[in-house]
Scaffold this active site. Sequence first.
Site, mmCIF file in Angstrom:
data_model
loop_
_atom_site.group_PDB
_atom_site.id
_atom_site.type_symbol
_atom_site.label_atom_id
_atom_site.label_comp_id
_atom_site.label_asym_id
_atom_site.label_seq_id
_atom_site.Cartn_x
_atom_site.Cartn_y
_atom_site.Cartn_z
ATOM 1 N N ASP A 1 -1.713 -1.904 -1.905
ATOM 2 C CA ASP A 1 -0.344 -2.308 -1.445
ATOM 3 C C ASP A 1 0.509 -3.321 -0.990
ATOM 4 O O ASP A 1 -0.468 -3.907 0.237
ATOM 5 C CB ASP A 1 0.321 -1.233 -1.085
ATOM 6 C CG ASP A 1 0.591 0.166 -1.580
ATOM 7 O OD1 ASP A 1 1.581 0.941 -1.513
ATOM 8 O OD2 ASP A 1 -0.293 1.122 -1.589
ATOM 9 N N ASP B 1 -7.101 -4.019 0.789
ATOM 10 C CA ASP B 1 -5.779 -3.556 0.464
ATOM 11 C C ASP B 1 -5.284 -3.068 -1.074
ATOM 12 O O ASP B 1 -5.412 -4.368 -1.451
ATOM 13 C CB ASP B 1 -4.953 -3.978 1.335
ATOM 14 C CG ASP B 1 -4.099 -2.810 1.855
ATOM 15 O OD1 ASP B 1 -3.885 -2.033 1.616
ATOM 16 O OD2 ASP B 1 -2.981 -3.897 1.966
#
Length: 340
Positions: free
Chosen positions: A134, A132
Amino acid sequence: MTLERFATLTSEQVAMQFSLGQWYRDQGALVEQTSAVINSQGTFSIAFAGNFDGQKLVSIAAFLTQHGFIVSAVCRYQPDQKLTPAWCFYSDKSQLTINPLLLNEFAHPLGFQLVQVSKPPSLIQPGLLVMDMDSTAITIECIDEIARLANVYDDVAAVTAQAMAGKLDFSESLHQRVAKLTGIKQSLIDELKNNLPLMPGIQALCKVLKQHNWYLAIASGGFVPFAEQVQSILDLDEVHANVLEFKDNQLTGKVLGTIVDAQQKAVVLTKLQQQLNLPVQQTVAIGDGANDLTMMAAAGLGVAVHGKPKVVEQAQAAICQGSLLQILYLLMIPELKLNA
Protein backbone atom coordinates in the site's frame (compact mmCIF):
# COMPACT_ATOMS: atom_id res chain seq x y z
CA MET A 1 39.15 22.73 -18.02
CA THR A 2 38.94 24.84 -14.85
CA LEU A 3 35.96 24.65 -12.52
CA GLU A 4 35.11 28.25 -13.40
CA ARG A 5 34.92 27.37 -17.07
CA PHE A 6 33.07 24.12 -16.37
CA ALA A 7 30.41 25.98 -14.36
CA THR A 8 29.49 28.04 -17.43
CA LEU A 9 28.57 25.02 -19.57
CA THR A 10 24.96 24.32 -20.49
CA SER A 11 23.48 20.87 -19.87
CA GLU A 12 23.88 20.06 -23.56
CA GLN A 13 27.55 21.09 -23.51
CA VAL A 14 28.17 19.07 -20.37
CA ALA A 15 26.57 15.99 -21.95
CA MET A 16 28.93 16.30 -24.91
CA GLN A 17 31.92 16.29 -22.54
CA PHE A 18 30.95 13.04 -20.77
CA SER A 19 30.32 9.73 -22.52
CA LEU A 20 27.57 7.66 -20.96
CA GLY A 21 28.84 4.95 -18.60
CA GLN A 22 32.38 6.33 -18.55
CA TRP A 23 34.13 7.38 -15.33
CA TYR A 24 36.21 10.54 -15.22
CA ARG A 25 38.73 11.43 -12.56
CA ASP A 26 38.06 14.73 -10.80
CA GLN A 27 41.36 16.61 -10.66
CA GLY A 28 40.25 20.14 -11.39
CA ALA A 29 40.35 19.20 -15.06
CA LEU A 30 38.25 16.15 -15.84
CA VAL A 31 40.31 13.52 -17.62
CA GLU A 32 39.14 10.16 -18.88
CA GLN A 33 40.94 7.33 -17.08
CA THR A 34 39.90 3.73 -17.77
CA SER A 35 42.90 1.43 -17.72
CA ALA A 36 42.47 -0.32 -14.33
CA VAL A 37 39.76 -1.51 -11.99
CA ILE A 38 39.61 -0.42 -8.35
CA ASN A 39 37.65 -2.35 -5.72
CA SER A 40 35.62 0.69 -4.74
CA GLN A 41 34.64 0.73 -1.08
CA GLY A 42 33.75 4.40 -0.89
CA THR A 43 30.50 6.31 -1.27
CA PHE A 44 28.43 6.92 -4.39
CA SER A 45 26.30 10.08 -4.50
CA ILE A 46 23.72 9.88 -7.30
CA ALA A 47 21.94 12.92 -8.74
CA PHE A 48 19.01 12.16 -11.02
CA ALA A 49 15.66 13.38 -12.37
CA GLY A 50 16.92 16.84 -13.27
CA ASN A 51 18.53 19.04 -15.91
CA PHE A 52 22.23 19.17 -15.02
CA ASP A 53 24.29 22.08 -16.30
CA GLY A 54 27.85 22.81 -15.25
CA GLN A 55 26.88 25.12 -12.40
CA LYS A 56 24.55 22.54 -10.90
CA LEU A 57 27.23 19.84 -11.01
CA VAL A 58 29.77 22.15 -9.38
CA SER A 59 27.22 22.94 -6.68
CA ILE A 60 26.68 19.24 -5.98
CA ALA A 61 30.42 18.62 -5.67
CA ALA A 62 30.74 21.62 -3.33
CA PHE A 63 27.84 20.40 -1.19
CA LEU A 64 29.41 16.96 -0.88
CA THR A 65 32.79 18.47 0.00
CA GLN A 66 31.18 20.54 2.75
CA HIS A 67 29.95 17.30 4.31
CA GLY A 68 33.30 15.52 4.12
CA PHE A 69 32.91 13.72 0.80
CA ILE A 70 35.73 14.75 -1.54
CA VAL A 71 34.73 13.77 -5.07
CA SER A 72 37.44 11.76 -6.81
CA ALA A 73 35.49 10.54 -9.85
CA VAL A 74 32.34 11.38 -11.80
CA CYS A 75 30.19 9.33 -14.16
CA ARG A 76 27.17 10.12 -16.31
CA TYR A 77 25.00 7.05 -16.94
CA GLN A 78 21.54 6.00 -18.06
CA PRO A 79 20.27 2.70 -16.58
CA ASP A 80 17.19 2.48 -18.80
CA GLN A 81 15.85 4.23 -21.90
CA LYS A 82 12.80 5.29 -19.89
CA LEU A 83 15.06 7.21 -17.48
CA THR A 84 17.04 10.39 -18.06
CA PRO A 85 20.83 10.25 -17.51
CA ALA A 86 22.03 10.55 -13.92
CA TRP A 87 25.33 11.74 -12.44
CA CYS A 88 27.29 9.67 -9.95
CA PHE A 89 29.94 11.28 -7.74
CA TYR A 90 32.38 8.82 -6.16
CA SER A 91 34.18 9.60 -2.92
CA ASP A 92 36.97 7.35 -1.67
CA LYS A 93 35.99 8.03 1.92
CA SER A 94 33.65 5.46 3.43
CA GLN A 95 31.73 6.97 6.31
CA LEU A 96 28.21 7.61 7.51
CA THR A 97 26.25 8.98 4.59
CA ILE A 98 24.42 12.30 4.63
CA ASN A 99 20.89 12.01 5.99
CA PRO A 100 18.39 11.60 3.13
CA LEU A 101 16.27 14.47 4.48
CA LEU A 102 19.26 16.80 4.20
CA LEU A 103 20.02 15.52 0.70
CA ASN A 104 16.43 16.24 -0.32
CA GLU A 105 16.50 19.71 1.27
CA PHE A 106 19.55 20.52 -0.84
CA ALA A 107 18.43 18.93 -4.11
CA HIS A 108 14.70 19.65 -4.26
CA PRO A 109 14.97 23.45 -4.67
CA LEU A 110 17.49 22.87 -7.47
CA GLY A 111 15.09 20.58 -9.32
CA PHE A 112 16.59 17.12 -8.93
CA GLN A 113 16.95 14.21 -6.48
CA LEU A 114 20.14 13.15 -4.67
CA VAL A 115 20.86 9.88 -2.87
CA GLN A 116 23.95 8.27 -1.37
CA VAL A 117 24.84 4.58 -1.21
CA SER A 118 27.84 2.57 -0.06
CA LYS A 119 28.42 -0.97 -1.36
CA PRO A 120 25.31 -0.79 -3.58
CA PRO A 121 23.63 -3.97 -4.85
CA SER A 122 24.33 -4.96 -8.43
CA LEU A 123 21.56 -5.71 -10.88
CA ILE A 124 23.75 -8.15 -12.81
CA GLN A 125 24.05 -10.43 -9.76
CA PRO A 126 21.07 -12.39 -8.39
CA GLY A 127 19.21 -10.38 -5.78
CA LEU A 128 16.10 -9.99 -3.67
CA LEU A 129 13.56 -7.17 -3.60
CA VAL A 130 10.98 -7.13 -0.80
CA MET A 131 8.42 -4.38 -1.13
CA ASP A 132 5.60 -2.93 0.88
CA MET A 133 2.32 -2.86 -1.02
CA ASP A 134 0.00 0.00 0.00
CA SER A 135 1.35 3.39 -1.14
CA THR A 136 4.43 1.59 -2.46
CA ALA A 137 3.56 -1.02 -5.09
CA ILE A 138 0.11 0.54 -5.45
CA THR A 139 -0.92 4.17 -5.00
CA ILE A 140 -3.68 3.61 -2.42
CA GLU A 141 -4.10 2.33 1.14
CA CYS A 142 -6.52 -0.56 0.62
CA ILE A 143 -7.94 -0.42 4.13
CA ASP A 144 -8.84 3.23 3.63
CA GLU A 145 -10.63 2.39 0.39
CA ILE A 146 -12.57 -0.43 2.05
CA ALA A 147 -13.50 2.04 4.79
CA ARG A 148 -14.76 4.43 2.15
CA LEU A 149 -17.16 1.73 0.98
CA ALA A 150 -18.35 1.31 4.59
CA ASN A 151 -18.75 5.06 5.12
CA VAL A 152 -16.18 5.03 7.95
CA TYR A 153 -13.32 6.46 5.90
CA ASP A 154 -12.51 9.41 8.13
CA ASP A 155 -12.27 7.24 11.25
CA VAL A 156 -10.07 4.62 9.62
CA ALA A 157 -7.87 7.05 7.69
CA ALA A 158 -7.06 8.94 10.88
CA VAL A 159 -5.84 5.73 12.53
CA THR A 160 -3.92 4.75 9.38
CA ALA A 161 -2.13 8.10 9.31
CA GLN A 162 -1.09 7.71 12.96
CA ALA A 163 0.23 4.20 12.34
CA MET A 164 2.19 5.13 9.19
CA ALA A 165 3.75 8.10 10.98
CA GLY A 166 4.90 5.81 13.79
CA LYS A 167 2.61 7.37 16.41
CA LEU A 168 0.58 4.20 17.02
CA ASP A 169 1.56 0.54 17.28
CA PHE A 170 0.80 -1.07 13.93
CA SER A 171 -0.83 -4.27 15.21
CA GLU A 172 -3.05 -2.34 17.59
CA SER A 173 -4.04 0.07 14.84
CA LEU A 174 -4.80 -2.76 12.43
CA HIS A 175 -7.24 -4.43 14.82
CA GLN A 176 -8.88 -1.06 15.50
CA ARG A 177 -9.34 -0.32 11.83
CA VAL A 178 -10.50 -3.76 10.71
CA ALA A 179 -13.10 -3.83 13.49
CA LYS A 180 -14.71 -0.80 11.84
CA LEU A 181 -15.15 -2.76 8.59
CA THR A 182 -17.56 -5.35 9.96
CA GLY A 183 -20.29 -6.22 7.48
CA ILE A 184 -18.55 -5.20 4.25
CA LYS A 185 -19.58 -7.60 1.48
CA GLN A 186 -16.92 -9.71 -0.19
CA SER A 187 -18.20 -8.58 -3.60
CA LEU A 188 -17.08 -5.03 -2.78
CA ILE A 189 -13.64 -6.31 -1.76
CA ASP A 190 -13.41 -8.14 -5.08
CA GLU A 191 -14.40 -5.01 -6.98
CA LEU A 192 -11.69 -3.00 -5.27
CA LYS A 193 -9.15 -5.79 -5.79
CA ASN A 194 -9.78 -5.82 -9.54
CA ASN A 195 -9.10 -2.09 -9.91
CA LEU A 196 -5.85 -1.56 -8.02
CA PRO A 197 -3.82 1.42 -9.31
CA LEU A 198 -0.14 0.48 -9.62
CA MET A 199 2.53 2.92 -8.52
CA PRO A 200 4.17 4.47 -11.62
CA GLY A 201 7.26 2.55 -12.62
CA ILE A 202 6.74 -0.51 -10.42
CA GLN A 203 5.73 -2.78 -13.31
CA ALA A 204 8.73 -1.75 -15.42
CA LEU A 205 11.05 -2.14 -12.43
CA CYS A 206 9.82 -5.65 -11.66
CA LYS A 207 10.17 -6.66 -15.31
CA VAL A 208 13.81 -5.56 -15.39
CA LEU A 209 14.60 -7.28 -12.10
CA LYS A 210 13.00 -10.55 -13.22
CA GLN A 211 15.03 -10.44 -16.41
CA HIS A 212 18.14 -10.40 -14.21
CA ASN A 213 17.07 -13.32 -11.99
CA TRP A 214 15.99 -11.29 -8.99
CA TYR A 215 13.49 -12.76 -6.54
CA LEU A 216 10.52 -10.47 -5.87
CA ALA A 217 8.20 -10.51 -2.86
CA ILE A 218 5.65 -8.39 -1.03
CA ALA A 219 5.67 -8.06 2.76
CA SER A 220 2.60 -6.02 3.51
CA GLY A 221 0.58 -4.89 6.48
CA GLY A 222 -2.32 -4.92 4.01
CA PHE A 223 -4.46 -7.86 3.05
CA VAL A 224 -4.02 -11.10 1.13
CA PRO A 225 -6.65 -10.60 -1.63
CA PHE A 226 -4.97 -7.39 -2.78
CA ALA A 227 -1.44 -8.73 -2.39
CA GLU A 228 -2.28 -11.77 -4.49
CA GLN A 229 -3.74 -9.53 -7.18
CA VAL A 230 -0.55 -7.44 -7.26
CA GLN A 231 1.47 -10.66 -7.35
CA SER A 232 -0.42 -11.77 -10.45
CA ILE A 233 0.02 -8.43 -12.22
CA LEU A 234 3.73 -8.02 -11.43
CA ASP A 235 4.75 -11.71 -11.65
CA LEU A 236 6.03 -11.71 -8.07
CA ASP A 237 7.47 -14.86 -6.52
CA GLU A 238 5.56 -14.69 -3.24
CA VAL A 239 3.51 -12.42 -0.99
CA HIS A 240 3.03 -12.07 2.75
CA ALA A 241 0.04 -10.10 4.04
CA ASN A 242 -2.74 -10.19 6.63
CA VAL A 243 -5.75 -12.50 6.39
CA LEU A 244 -9.22 -11.01 6.71
CA GLU A 245 -11.94 -13.22 8.18
CA PHE A 246 -15.13 -13.60 6.14
CA LYS A 247 -18.41 -15.16 7.29
CA ASP A 248 -21.48 -15.42 5.07
CA ASN A 249 -19.53 -13.45 2.41
CA GLN A 250 -19.04 -10.50 4.75
CA LEU A 251 -16.13 -9.20 6.79
CA THR A 252 -16.35 -10.13 10.46
CA GLY A 253 -14.05 -7.30 11.56
CA LYS A 254 -11.29 -9.73 12.57
CA VAL A 255 -7.80 -10.54 11.28
CA LEU A 256 -6.65 -14.16 11.36
CA GLY A 257 -3.20 -15.57 12.09
CA THR A 258 0.12 -13.80 12.53
CA ILE A 259 -0.01 -10.06 11.94
CA VAL A 260 2.43 -8.86 9.29
CA ASP A 261 3.84 -5.94 11.24
CA ALA A 262 7.23 -4.22 11.15
CA GLN A 263 9.10 -7.10 12.78
CA GLN A 264 7.41 -9.75 10.63
CA LYS A 265 8.34 -7.86 7.47
CA ALA A 266 12.00 -8.01 8.53
CA VAL A 267 11.62 -11.72 9.27
CA VAL A 268 10.29 -12.29 5.75
CA LEU A 269 13.25 -10.50 4.20
CA THR A 270 15.87 -12.29 6.31
CA LYS A 271 14.35 -15.73 5.73
CA LEU A 272 14.22 -15.20 1.97
CA GLN A 273 17.80 -13.91 1.90
CA GLN A 274 18.94 -17.06 3.71
CA GLN A 275 16.80 -19.42 1.62
CA LEU A 276 18.15 -17.90 -1.59
CA ASN A 277 21.71 -17.99 -0.21
CA LEU A 278 22.25 -14.35 -1.10
CA PRO A 279 24.71 -11.94 0.49
CA VAL A 280 22.90 -9.24 2.46
CA GLN A 281 24.36 -6.67 0.06
CA GLN A 282 22.15 -8.11 -2.70
CA THR A 283 18.91 -7.47 -0.82
CA VAL A 284 16.71 -4.40 -1.28
CA ALA A 285 13.65 -3.36 0.72
CA ILE A 286 11.33 -0.52 -0.26
CA GLY A 287 8.45 1.10 1.57
CA ASP A 288 6.81 4.35 2.59
CA GLY A 289 5.72 3.91 6.19
CA ALA A 290 7.20 3.64 9.67
CA ASN A 291 6.36 -0.08 9.77
CA ASP A 292 8.76 -0.60 6.84
CA LEU A 293 11.83 0.74 8.67
CA THR A 294 12.80 -2.51 10.42
CA MET A 295 12.66 -4.41 7.13
CA MET A 296 14.61 -1.67 5.38
CA ALA A 297 17.28 -1.73 8.09
CA ALA A 298 17.67 -5.51 7.66
CA ALA A 299 18.27 -5.16 3.91
CA GLY A 300 21.54 -4.37 2.21
CA LEU A 301 19.77 -1.32 0.79
CA GLY A 302 16.61 0.16 2.30
CA VAL A 303 14.87 2.75 0.13
CA ALA A 304 12.03 5.01 1.25
CA VAL A 305 9.73 5.61 -1.71
CA HIS A 306 7.46 8.65 -1.49
CA GLY A 307 7.96 8.22 2.24
CA LYS A 308 6.82 10.18 5.23
CA PRO A 309 9.52 12.50 6.67
CA LYS A 310 10.25 10.15 9.58
CA VAL A 311 10.78 7.30 7.14
CA VAL A 312 12.99 9.34 4.78
CA GLU A 313 15.07 10.48 7.74
CA GLN A 314 15.77 6.92 8.90
CA ALA A 315 16.16 5.22 5.51
CA GLN A 316 19.48 4.54 3.81
CA ALA A 317 18.22 6.22 0.65
CA ALA A 318 15.03 7.90 -0.49
CA ILE A 319 13.22 8.43 -3.77
CA CYS A 320 10.92 11.29 -2.92
CA GLN A 321 9.03 11.67 -6.17
CA GLY A 322 8.58 10.12 -9.58
CA SER A 323 8.73 6.63 -11.03
CA LEU A 324 9.90 3.64 -8.99
CA LEU A 325 11.91 2.62 -12.05
CA GLN A 326 14.38 5.18 -10.67
CA ILE A 327 15.52 2.51 -8.22
CA LEU A 328 17.62 1.26 -11.14
CA TYR A 329 19.87 4.29 -10.60
CA LEU A 330 20.98 2.60 -7.37
CA LEU A 331 21.42 -0.87 -8.87
CA MET A 332 23.19 -0.05 -12.14
CA ILE A 333 26.10 2.22 -11.22
CA PRO A 334 28.78 1.57 -13.84
CA GLU A 335 31.86 -0.34 -12.70
CA LEU A 336 34.42 2.10 -11.42
CA LYS A 337 37.53 2.08 -13.62
CA LEU A 338 40.37 4.47 -12.90
CA ASN A 339 44.13 4.59 -13.06
CA ALA A 340 45.50 3.39 -9.75
